[in-house]
Structure formats: C-alpha cells, structure tokens
Design a protein around this motif. Structure first.
Motif, PDB file in Angstrom:
ATOM      1  N   SER B  71       0.848  -1.188   0.000  1.00 36.82           N
ATOM      2  CA  SER B  71       0.000   0.000   0.000  1.00 36.82           C
ATOM      3  C   SER B  71       0.878   1.230   0.000  1.00 36.82           C
ATOM      4  O   SER B  71       2.020   1.209   0.454  1.00 36.82           O
ATOM      5  N   ILE B  72       0.322   2.285  -0.552  1.00 37.77           N
ATOM      6  CA  ILE B  72       1.036   3.555  -0.566  1.00 37.77           C
ATOM      7  C   ILE B  72       0.150   4.521   0.192  1.00 37.77           C
ATOM      8  O   ILE B  72      -1.038   4.630  -0.102  1.00 37.77           O
ATOM      9  N   ALA B  73       0.744   5.186   1.140  1.00 36.40           N
ATOM     10  CA  ALA B  73      -0.047   6.086   1.977  1.00 36.40           C
ATOM     11  C   ALA B  73      -0.764   7.103   1.109  1.00 36.40           C
ATOM     12  O   ALA B  73      -0.178   7.678   0.189  1.00 36.40           O
ATOM     13  N   GLY B  74      -2.029   7.300   1.406  1.00 36.36           N
ATOM     14  CA  GLY B  74      -2.779   8.315   0.682  1.00 36.36           C
ATOM     15  C   GLY B  74      -3.398   7.842  -0.608  1.00 36.36           C
ATOM     16  O   GLY B  74      -4.142   8.575  -1.248  1.00 36.36           O
ATOM     17  N   ILE B  75      -3.072   6.622  -1.035  1.00 40.24           N
ATOM     18  CA  ILE B  75      -3.665   6.107  -2.270  1.00 40.24           C
ATOM     19  C   ILE B  75      -4.459   4.853  -1.938  1.00 40.24           C
ATOM     20  O   ILE B  75      -3.938   3.915  -1.317  1.00 40.24           O
ATOM     21  N   ARG B  78      -7.439  -0.015  -4.520  1.00 42.47           N
ATOM     22  CA  ARG B  78      -8.527  -0.504  -5.361  1.00 42.47           C
ATOM     23  C   ARG B  78      -9.038   0.605  -6.274  1.00 42.47           C
ATOM     24  O   ARG B  78      -9.269   0.387  -7.466  1.00 42.47           O
ATOM     25  N   VAL B  79      -9.217   1.796  -5.703  1.00 45.56           N
ATOM     26  CA  VAL B  79      -9.740   2.902  -6.514  1.00 45.56           C
ATOM     27  C   VAL B  79      -8.769   3.236  -7.641  1.00 45.56           C
ATOM     28  O   VAL B  79      -9.180   3.501  -8.779  1.00 45.56           O
ATOM     29  N   ALA B  80      -7.454   3.176  -7.354  1.00 43.58           N
ATOM     30  CA  ALA B  80      -6.470   3.477  -8.391  1.00 43.58           C
ATOM     31  C   ALA B  80      -6.592   2.491  -9.551  1.00 43.58           C
ATOM     32  O   ALA B  80      -6.700   2.890 -10.717  1.00 43.58           O
ATOM     33  N   VAL B  81      -6.613   1.204  -9.211  1.00 46.23           N
ATOM     34  CA  VAL B  81      -6.726   0.187 -10.264  1.00 46.23           C
ATOM     35  C   VAL B  81      -8.065   0.331 -10.989  1.00 46.23           C
ATOM     36  O   VAL B  81      -8.150   0.242 -12.216  1.00 46.23           O
ATOM     37  N   TRP B  82      -9.090   0.577 -10.217  1.00 47.99           N
ATOM     38  CA  TRP B  82     -10.442   0.739 -10.765  1.00 47.99           C
ATOM     39  C   TRP B  82     -10.462   1.846 -11.820  1.00 47.99           C
ATOM     40  O   TRP B  82     -10.919   1.658 -12.944  1.00 47.99           O
ATOM     41  N   ILE B  83      -9.937   3.022 -11.441  1.00 47.62           N
ATOM     42  CA  ILE B  83     -10.020   4.165 -12.355  1.00 47.62           C
ATOM     43  C   ILE B  83      -9.156   3.927 -13.595  1.00 47.62           C
ATOM     44  O   ILE B  83      -9.597   4.173 -14.721  1.00 47.62           O
ATOM     45  N   PHE B  84      -7.955   3.392 -13.399  1.00 48.71           N
ATOM     46  CA  PHE B  84      -7.115   3.123 -14.577  1.00 48.71           C
ATOM     47  C   PHE B  84      -7.779   2.097 -15.498  1.00 48.71           C
ATOM     48  O   PHE B  84      -7.771   2.251 -16.717  1.00 48.71           O
ATOM     49  N   ALA B  85      -8.347   1.061 -14.899  1.00 54.68           N
ATOM     50  CA  ALA B  85      -8.995   0.030 -15.718  1.00 54.68           C
ATOM     51  C   ALA B  85     -10.153   0.647 -16.487  1.00 54.68           C
ATOM     52  O   ALA B  85     -10.335   0.392 -17.688  1.00 54.68           O
ATOM     53  N   GLN B  86     -10.931   1.492 -15.795  1.00 58.80           N
ATOM     54  CA  GLN B  86     -12.105   2.076 -16.437  1.00 58.80           C
ATOM     55  C   GLN B  86     -11.701   3.024 -17.564  1.00 58.80           C
ATOM     56  O   GLN B  86     -12.274   2.973 -18.656  1.00 58.80           O
ATOM     57  N   LEU B 142      -2.586   0.793 -16.098  1.00 60.35           N
ATOM     58  CA  LEU B 142      -3.374  -0.254 -15.437  1.00 60.35           C
ATOM     59  C   LEU B 142      -2.468  -1.412 -15.032  1.00 60.35           C
ATOM     60  O   LEU B 142      -2.519  -1.904 -13.900  1.00 60.35           O
ATOM     61  N   LEU B 143      -1.631  -1.833 -15.982  1.00 63.70           N
ATOM     62  CA  LEU B 143      -0.719  -2.946 -15.724  1.00 63.70           C
ATOM     63  C   LEU B 143       0.196  -2.607 -14.553  1.00 63.70           C
ATOM     64  O   LEU B 143       0.382  -3.392 -13.627  1.00 63.70           O
ATOM     65  N   PHE B 144       0.731  -1.406 -14.602  1.00 66.04           N
ATOM     66  CA  PHE B 144       1.646  -0.961 -13.556  1.00 66.04           C
ATOM     67  C   PHE B 144       0.959  -0.957 -12.200  1.00 66.04           C
ATOM     68  O   PHE B 144       1.481  -1.496 -11.214  1.00 66.04           O
ATOM     69  N   SER B 145      -0.251  -0.408 -12.148  1.00 64.07           N
ATOM     70  CA  SER B 145      -0.925  -0.327 -10.852  1.00 64.07           C
ATOM     71  C   SER B 145      -1.310  -1.723 -10.368  1.00 64.07           C
ATOM     72  O   SER B 145      -1.305  -1.993  -9.170  1.00 64.07           O
TER      73      SER B 145
END
Lengths: 275, 613, 255
Positions: B71-75, B78-86, B142-145
């Motif tokens: 995990s990265i503080a402040g991020i 799931r939401v990060a992967v979600w938004i990139f995927a979308q 997306l791949l990176f996240s």
C-alpha cells in the motif's frame, strides 16, 4: 469558448445528476462484509466454523464414525444432548460431570465413566467401555480439538452449544501434529506388551486373549497364522494387507511415528507368541 | 457509363473482392493461429508435465493475507486500479469501435462513389488515432498499478495466461502498424486498386483489434468463471480452456455490440461540438451530417444491446445461481434502477435527436403529428421500466397502502413488465427512425396504400403480441414461462423492425424526394442530445463495469483466489457512482484533449519576420 | 381560441401530475409513493420538453412569453413581480423541505434479500438452493392427500399466522396495524409468486432475526417459527399459502 463552456457545464450537470441520483435517489444498502475465512485461527473463528471443525474431526482424525455409526458398534450420538442429561442422573454413572458439556468431555477422555448398556467391553458386564481415550493413543486429539468435537456433538444433537472457543490454544493447533510431537517430553520406552496395548488402545478394535473389540481381526491366535514380517508390516502400514472380511482404512496410520523401535519389536514378539 | 470505364471498374471490383477475401482469410488465420499456437504450446507443456510426473509445474492459487498487498499512503489501491482500468476500457472501446464503422463507411463511400463518406471516415479515424496512444498509455498504467498493488494476483494470472500475454503484445504491434498505415496512407491509397488495398488494411485492422479485445476479455471472464484450473487453482496447462471459459463469449458479444454504440456516441459528440462551433454554412452541414451518421450507428447498435445484456445475465445465472442472485437480487437490485434511468435517457435522447432532425426535410410535416404519441408511449414504457420492485415509502404511505407492496405498481416492478416495456421502447424507436426516413420521400408505387396498411398491421400485431406475452405469461403462468416468454418477445421485436424496414424499402423504391435535405437545419438543442447520449453512455459503462466486477464479491478469481486485501468489501452504490463519476470527468478531460489535438494539427501560425526571408 | 404553447405545456404537466394522484390515490385507493411520483414527473417533464421543442418554430412559440417577460420593456411590472415571486417561492419550498417534522425518517429495506446458500434450520444445515417442499409432489401424485395437507396447513395458518397476515392472506390481520414493517400480503403478485418454496421455508423458519444484514433495519417482528412449529407444519403452511392465493411457487421446471 462560450459553446465549449456550456457543453462542459451541461456534461458535468448530467454526471452530477447521475451521481446524485445514485447517492440520494435510491437506498444506500451497505453490502455485508466478506465472510471470515475458514482457517484454524481460533482467535477469529465463529462458533459455526468451530462446529464445522468439530464435524471434520468427528469423521476424520477423531475416527469417531468408525464405531458411532448405524452398524451398532457404538451408540448413535444424534440425540446425545437430551440423553446426556438423563445419564447424569443414572445410578450407574461413575463420573464427576455436572452438566452436558462436562459429561461429553469426560466421555471422550474417560469413556468408562458411563457405559451404555450392551455396548461395554466383552466380559466386563458393561463396566468398561471399549472406546479409547481420544486424547491419547493413536488418535491424540488436543484440548481444542476435543472442545470442537463437543461443540459439534451439542450442535448436531440439537442441544445448546455451551462450549467456548479456546483462545490460548490457537497457536498450538496451527502448528499441527509435528509441533505436538516435538514439544512432547520424550517418554521412557515401554517393555511390557500389555502396557503398550493399553496405551495405544489396540483392544478397542482387536480381540486379544479373548478381550477387546470386533472392528479389527481377532489377534488372540495371530501368531499361528502370520509371521513376524507380516505383523510388523501390518502395524507400520495397516493397509498393506487387509484380512478377509474387513474394510481397509479403518486402522489408524502413523504407529511408526509413535512407537520406539524397541517397542515395535516387543509388540511383534508378543503377537507372534499368541498361538 | 461508358465502356472502358465500366470494364475497368469491373476489374477493380474483382481484384478488390479478392483482396478483401484474402484479408479476411488472413484475419481468420491469425485468429485461429492464436488458438492453435497455444494448443501447440500446451502440447509441449503437457509433455514437460508428463516428464516431471507428479510435480505439476503450476502451484495452487496463493492464499493471501492483508500483508500481501503493498500500500502507498494516501492512495486507495482498489480505486487506483479501478479508475485506470475504467479509463483504459473507455478508450479501448472507442478505438476498437471506430475502425469498425470507419470500415463500413469507407465501403459505403466506395460503393456510392460519394466522397463525403470517405472524408467522414477519414475524420473519424483521425479522431481515434490520438485516442489510440492514450489507450496504450492507460493500459500501461493499469498494468503498472496492478503489479504494484496486486502483485500476487498478477503473478497468478500471468502464469496461466503467459502465452496469450505474449500474443497480446505482438498483436498490439500489429494493431499499431495496421492503424498507422491505414491512417497515414489514406490519401495515398486512393482510387481503383489502391483503394481496395486500403479497405483490406481496414479489415485487417479490425480483425486484429477484435482479437485483442477477445484476449483481454478472457482474462477478466477467467476471474468470473475460472476454467482450466482445478478447485485449488492449479492450472491444468490448457490455456485454451482458461481463455474459452464459460462467460467469455457472452461478454465478447455484449462488449462488441456496446463498443460500436459507444464509439458512435463519442464521434456524435465530436460532431455535435464541431457543429456548435462551426462558422460557415458548409461546415454546419458537414458536421450535422456527420452527427446524424454517428447517431445512426449508435442507435443501430443500441437496439440489440438489451438483448445481448439479457443473454449475458442469463449465462451468469446458468454459470452460478449464487452469482445470478447476487446480480439481480439483494444490494445490486437497485443498480438496475439506475441502469434503467440511464438507458431510458439514451433512448429518449436518441429519439429526440431524430425528431429534431426531421426539420431538415420539408416533407416532415406529414409525420410530425405522430411524434407526440410516440413520446407518450416511450415515456410510459420508460416509467414502467423504471418502477422499482421495492418502493421507497414514507411511513404515512406505508400505512395508507397497508404494506410495502403496491397493488398496482408492484406488478410493474418485476421482470415481465420490464421486458415488455423495453421491447415496446425499441419498437417505437424503430418507428421514429422509420418516420425520419420517410420524411423526405414520396412513394410512387401503385400499392402504397396497401403497403402502409401492412405496415400498420405489422406494428399493431407485433405490439399486441409483446403485450400478450408479457401480461399473460408474465403474470398468469409459472416462472419457467415467465423467463421463456422474453425470447418470443425479442423475436417479435426483431421481426417487426426487420420486416418494416424491408417493406419500406420496397414501398419507396424509385420514390421521389420532397426536396433537397437541408443539412445543418437543426437546432443546437439537438446537439445537446448527442452530448447527453455520449455522457450517459460513458457513465453507464462505468456503472456496469462496477457490477460486473462486483458480483465476484470478495474473490479475485471466483471460488479459487480470495481477495484478502482491506478493500475486499463490496462498496455501496453511491460510493461506486462517485468513483465512476470522477473517472468519467477525467475521461472527458482526456477526450477534450484528444479532440483539441486532432484539430490543432490543422492550425497554422505565420509569424511575420521570424524566419529569414 | 388557441392556447399558448407554454400554457399547453404547463397544463399537460399539471394534468399528468394530478392524473397520477387522482387515479392512484382516489380511483384505485392505493397512494402513489411520493418518491416514485417525483421521478415519474422528472421524466414526464423530459418527455414534454422533447415534444414541445423538437421543432424550431414551435420552440420559439414556447419560449416567446418567457423571452418577452425578460426582454419586453412593456412587461416591466410583470417582470418585477415574477422576479420577486420566484425567489420567494424557491425560499418557501426550501423552508418546507428543511422544516423538521414528526415523521420518522425513511427506512429503506430490501424486502427480498438474496438468501444465503445454506441456512441452519431445525438444527440442520440445509442447502436452500436445492431444498424442496417434500409435499409438493402430492399435488399431482395424490391430489386427495394433497388436499388434506393443504387443510392441515390452513389450520396451522389460522392458529398462528392470520393474526398478522390476515384471514384473506392479504397482510391485513387484526394486529397488522401495529406493525412496521407491515406483514406481507401474499395475494400480491410480487411476493410469494416470485419466490421458491425454499425461500419461504427459510423466511418462516428463521423469521425477522434471520434476515441478512442488507435487509436491515432488523425490525421485522416475524417470529422465528422453527422455535414454535414443526418442520412439516411449515411445509404444509407453505402449501396452503400458494393454494389459497392461487399463485405458483417459482420453479425452473415446466409443468
């Protein structure tokens, strides 16, 4: 630019309407959190999971279903909750339990505290139970496991589940059997075959010198029928040969891990001498 | 037509057909190879597996704990992967869809020899070319996240799909090559044989693009309906089984159709914006025409979309009843009310655009009087579709009704009513379209009255049949008929649409035009209908992405690999809607950038005195 | 006399709005929920807007009075009145909305939550996806015996259930008025007709306390009937529920 801005505003309003409707127009239902995973971490286990563990032990490691089945070798336990209450008042009861939970635990570790009429060891007039102490011998349930089996018995027989999930024993349980063996104090080797038979409760299933159960073959005259190699192999690997008329997978495996070599030879010599 | 020209045309057509056929075969072979090669790889692997005897090269799916998720503080991972995927999905849907209808439009242009079609096709592909690199960038993000936040999931999936991932990368190169040649070679490959080569390139581009989508789909459907692995997640080595899992084809069909509708709506929004900012009459006419065609494509794909959706839902039910109940009942039940609002919005705005467009024709007055009835039916059907099963009641209303169930509105909340409503909506949208097509034409065939009578009879009988099926089977028979009745309903709808369009084409064969169509004679409001269409479509795709992924609940791979991260819980609808909204706004900003880039290349600045003369 | 288009639009909207209220609240005696009506009206407004504005000339006619109101110098007095009244109306509306009332807050519950795959009923773990009514087969095999079972179910129902669910199974029993959520109306096509018998068995046996979290708030006063009834009594009463109402349980087999 004016057109551009009005298109942006229009689009944002549209998205805002959809988001607003999803947030305020419909009921927000909080979905149930993911169910707890069924692992042997007793600390976070629910009673249902603990009961399920007991159920597994009952038919698996505990080998209870070998006898407590509908073939009549041992009493059925489907109404044990109700029955146990009566047992406590029975004049033949010799134990110290005061409630169902204590009675069930006692029955598992001191089976002879109450012997159901007709199910006693042959020739003892129902004074002694053929059932082994499940905490020792080849079964070796630990305290947490016994508690789980009791929880299962209470639950499956419709009684109130009164046991508490042990908290402090969680670690030991996760370690598994190997940890148990490693932690156990090395015991003195036994040279008396009768003591060995009593310790590993062989007579729970095998008739030896006219005393014992009928689940395994009668060993009273086994020395006349089989040689030493066969006997040794049958102790170490019970499914290597199956006597006619008996089922495989009934005798617990792992005697090789529990007996000293000297003890094995004591047993083999004893059995070979039964003629 | 003079002799030599037609002979030449004939030859070109033959060569062209040959080329297209060749291209098609190449595409098919490429697609098949992607399967066969895997088979080869599998066979080889199986040998290896046999050699290694008991030791399988594949382990079971890992059992994770919360500590296995970086995990990265402040991020919120799931939401990060979600938004990139979308975002990746939106762009991918757009860039895969545009070549499909660019290909069709180019072919129409070649057939009719109307250069306007070719120019429009070129403008469409120009719009998608910048979007293409953004798709790749977002795919990388997306791949990176995914690797960053869900390393074990990625490792597990990539052991199963390692071959297909290599093919994916290779196909991506092929896609880029085909797209760049197709786009940059547009003006070079013109006329006769060269044009056919160009069209073939378009076909190859589409074949590669579609294969890419199919591969990507296999990964996500594997997570929903895993195949080719045992209960513990040990991979059998059969990659084709993992790709060809239970929900793969239902998702493929649904996505393919939806992508076209989506691509149409985005291009429509582009045309609408260009129309609003156009300065000359010609420009307005051009972009009006472009918007009309984009909307037409979107509607054509929108009409069968509910059926593809029902098919997908039915297959999810068939795969796992548990998943089906999660999908349709309980917490996700309300999602379908939001979906109803959105799809209703799509239908209403598409119809509104058609009605506004009738102003382009001087003959439309003959049909405009029917519009209000169409509107009444559409809105009525929409209200039925939108009525929830569980009504939100105040305590006073609860008392007045004597219970949470409404005697008259309750029956509208269940599936038969909704199936009936959506079929009626589709039929009336088709009717709107038919009026639009008729608006500028006058039939000259002798049997025009009889023909019209048959049209009326066809529509009446179709609607009556849909209502009968919906009401009788929906409420007076048991469940098996309730579900089964939706199939004849769909067939009725399709028969009415296809039948009436076919009949109309005969009625108006050789018909007269009322007058020239006044392209550009459409109110600015209608352009906002196109924006509404694009925005609603974008948002709806995001919402449905949430439920598609959400029905997996706390599983990465259903029943095989558990999600043990702190984000394993299913979010509420409001939370999901907010994430989707934020993603949609980001997407919009990026799309605006793409459109801006597309037109900035045409801008020229002549700095006086800057360069040496 | 031709009615101005703006007035036409307003009249249509008002007609639809009061039409809904008159039809549902008065003629059908089943109030239309205000939340639903609000959403209905939102889309009716959208529909009316679409019909009144798709044509350029008609749109001009529609907005002409509004335009005139804002721009025409001769309408100055009207303009001032409207500009004063509109904020007042908006303010009054906001005030009415925000005013605290004695109405209990809305409680939104899912009435048919997704059932668990298995449930613990009568001390046994049963698989709800596979569970079937053991008596259902008699409907065809032995209609006479089936009638008897239904009769027995009826007795169970009258002795236990009708106090709340009503003697007509319409959810209007003598105690119903005191309950919230109100007892289910089995006559409604949206209740038992939509469900499998195993679902009813689960709901009857585990009652309000057995509802999953998403069906919260847990205020359903449905008793946990497995504590009071026998297993076969529950199955019989289910037979009776379907028999009396004439509904069929949801099933995936054709008849």
């Amino acid at each position: 630019m004016r057109q551009f801005l009005s298109v942006i505003v229009f689009s944002l309003l549209t998205i805002g309407f959809f988001a607003g409707y999803s947030n305020f127009g419909i009921p927000q239902i909080e979905p149930a959190p993911p169910p707890k995973e069924e692992k042997l971490d007793l600390g976070s286990m629910t009673m249902d999971q603990f009961i399920a563990v007991g159920e597994k032990l009952f038919s698996g490691k505990g080998t209870c279903t070998l006898c407590h089945n509908n073939l009549g070798r041992a009493p059925l336990l489907d109404t044990i909750g109700e029955v146990a209450q009566q047992r406590l008042k029975d004049p033949r009861y010799k134990g110290e339990a005061t409630n169902i939970e204590e009675y069930l635990i006692e029955s598992l570790v001191k089976p002879s505290a109450f012997v159901v009429a007709g199910f006693g060891k042959k020739g003892t007039n129902d004074a002694e139970s053929p059932m082994p102490d499940v905490s020792g011998g080849s079964i070796r349930l630990d305290e947490a496991e016994i508690t789980a089996v009791v929880a299962y018995l209470q639950d499956s027989s419709g009684a109130e589940v009164t046991v508490e999930i042990p908290k402090d024993l969680g670690k030991k349980k996760e370690g598994g059997e190997e940890a148990d063996v490693a932690e156990a104090e090395p015991r003195e080797a036994i040279s008396d075959p009768e003591k060995l038979i009593a310790m590993f409760t062989c007579d729970a299933c095998h008739m030896i010198n006219g005393v014992g159960g009928e689940i395994g073959p009668d060993l009273s005259k086994i020395g006349a029928l089989r040689n030493r190699d066969y006997l040794r192999r049958s102790i170490l690997d019970p499914n290597a040969d199956i006597a006619e008329g008996f089922e495989p997978d009934q005798m617990p495996e792992g005697m090789g891990e529990q007996l000293y070599v000297s003890e094995l030879e004591v047993l083999v010599s004893f059995l070979a001498g039964l003629k | 037509m003079n002799g030599p020209r037609s002979r030449k045309t004939g030859r070109t057509v033959k060569t062209g057909l040959l080329l297209v056929t060749f291209g098609f075969v190449v595409a098919l072979v490429a697609f098949a190879l992607s399967g066969f090669d895997q088979l080869g790889a599998i066979a080889a692997e199986q040998e290896v597996a046999a050699d290694a005897a008991a030791a399988s090269p594949y382990g079971p799916a890992p059992k994770l704990t919360a500590a296995d998720y970086p995990s990265i503080a402040g991020i919120n991972s799931r939401v990060a992967v979600w938004i990139f995927a979308q975002l990746h999905l939106w762009f991918a849907a757009f860039v895969l869809a545009v070549p499909i209808f660019v290909f069709i439009i180019e072919a129409i242009g070649m057939r009719t020899r109307d250069k306007r079609y070719d120019d429009m096709a070129y403008e469409f592909i120009k719009v998608s070319i910048t979007a293409y690199s953004l798709t790749a960038v977002l795919g990388g993000a997306l791949l990176f996240s995914l690797i960053l936040f869900y390393p074990h999931l990625f490792t597990y999936l990539s052991t199963i799909f390692k071959e297909s991932m290599i093919y994916y990368a290779l196909l991506f190169f092929a896609e880029s090559a085909a797209l760049y040649i197709y786009y940059y070679g547009w003006h070079w490959l013109q006329g006769g044989f060269k044009k056919w080569v160009h069209l073939t390139l378009g076909l190859v581009l589409n074949a590669v693009g579609t294969t890419l989508m199919l591969l990507a789909n296999s990964w996500l459907t594997f997570m929903m309906s895993p195949a080719g692995v045992d209960a513990a997640g040990v991979f059998s080595g059969d990659a084709w089984a993992a790709i060809h899992n239970f929900l793969w084809n239902p998702i493929n069909i649904h996505r393919f159709v939806a992508n076209i509708a989506y691509g149409g709506s985005i291009v429509g929004a582009y045309a609408a914006f260009k129309f609003l900012t156009a300065t000359t009459k010609q420009e307005r006419a051009h972009y009006d025409w472009m918007g009309y065609n984009a909307n037409f494509i979107a509607i054509c794909a929108l009409l069968p979309l509910p059926f593809a959706g029902y098919y997908l839902a039915a297959e999810i039910y068939a795969y796992s009843q548990q998943m089906g109940i999660t999908l349709m009942g309980g917490i996700f039940a309300w999602l379908f009310i939001i979906q109803a609002v959105l799809i209703g919005t799509l239908f209403l705005s598409a119809n509104y655009y058609l009605w506004c467009g009738m102003g382009r024709s001087d003959g439309a007055k003959r049909y405009t009087k029917y519009i209000k009835y169409i509107a009444i039916v559409l809105v009525g059907a929409f209200l039925v579709w939108f009525t929830p099963h569980t009504l939100v009641l105040t305590n006073e209303e609860l008392k007045a009704l004597g219970g949470p169930y409404h005697k008259y509105l309750g029956p509208l909340g269940i599936m038969p009513a909704k199936n009936t409503a959506v079929n009626v909506m589709i039929i009336f949208t088709a009717l709107s379209f038919m009026f639009y097509r008729r608006a500028n034409k006058i039939a000259t065939v002798s049997w025009v009255n009889a023909g019209n009578a048959i049209q009326v009879a066809l529509y009446t009988a179709g609607i009556a049949n849909i209502l009968f099926l919906g009401i009788y089977h929906g409420y007076f028979t048991n469940t098996v008929y309730k579900v089964a009745a939706s199939i004849p309903q769909v067939l009725t709808t399709l028969i009415v649409i296809v039948g009436s369009i076919t009949l109309d084409s005969f009625i108006y064969r050789g018909g007269k035009q009322v007058g020239p169509l006044h392209w550009g004679r459409i109110p600015g409001r209608a352009q906002y209908a196109l924006f509404l269409l694009a925005v609603s479509f974008t948002w709806l795709m995001g919402l449905m992405g949430y439920i598609r992924s959400g029905i997996r609940q706390h599983w990465h791979v259903v029943d095989i690999m558990r999600d043990a991260s702190p984000d394993a819980f299913t979010p509420t609808l409001g939370y999901a809607a907010n994430v989707v909204s934020v993603a949609a706004i980001i997407f919009m900003a990026m799309v605006i950038f793409v459109f801006w880039i597309a037109q900035v290349s045409g801008n020229k600045t002549l700095p006086a005195g800057y360069w040496k003369e | 006399m031709k009615i101005p288009r703006l007035l036409q639009a307003v009249l249509v909207l008002a007609g639809v709005y009061y039409g809904f209220i008159i039809v549902f609240d008065i003629l059908l005696d089943a109030v239309i929920p205000s939340s639903l009506l609000a959403m209905y009206m939102f889309f009716v407004v959208a529909g009316v807007f679409m019909v009144f504005t798709y044509d350029e000339d008609q749109t001009r006619e529609l907005v002409a009075p509004i335009k005139a109101l804002v721009e025409d110098p001769s309408k100055r007095i009207w303009r001032n009145i409207v500009f004063a009244v509109v904020p007042l109306v908006a303010g009054a509306g906001a005030y009415m909305q925000m005013q605290p009332s004695f109405e209990a807050p809305l409680e939104l519950r899912t009435i048919h939550p997704a059932p668990p795959t298995t449930a613990k009923i009568f001390g046994k773990r049963v698989n709800l996806l596979k569970l079937e009514n053991p008596y259902r087969k008699f409907e065809k095999e032995d209609p006479e015996k089936f009638r008897e079972l239904v009769e027995e179910g009826a007795i169970v129902y009258i002795q236990n259930c009708q106090y709340c669910h009503g003697d007509k199974l319409d959810g209007k029993g003598p105690y119903a008025a005191g309950l919230n959520p109100t007892p289910l109306n089995f006559q409604d096509v949206g209740t038992i007709a939509q469900l499998q018998e195993s679902y009813l068995f689960w709901r009857i046996a585990t009652g309000g306390p057995g509802l999953p979290k998403e069906a919260a708030p847990w205020i359903s006063s449905m008793p946990v009937w497995q504590d009071f009834l026998k297993e076969d009594e529950i199955w019989k009463v289910i037979l009776y529920l379907y028999d009396y109402t004439g509904h069929h349980p949801r099933s995936w087999e054709s008849e």
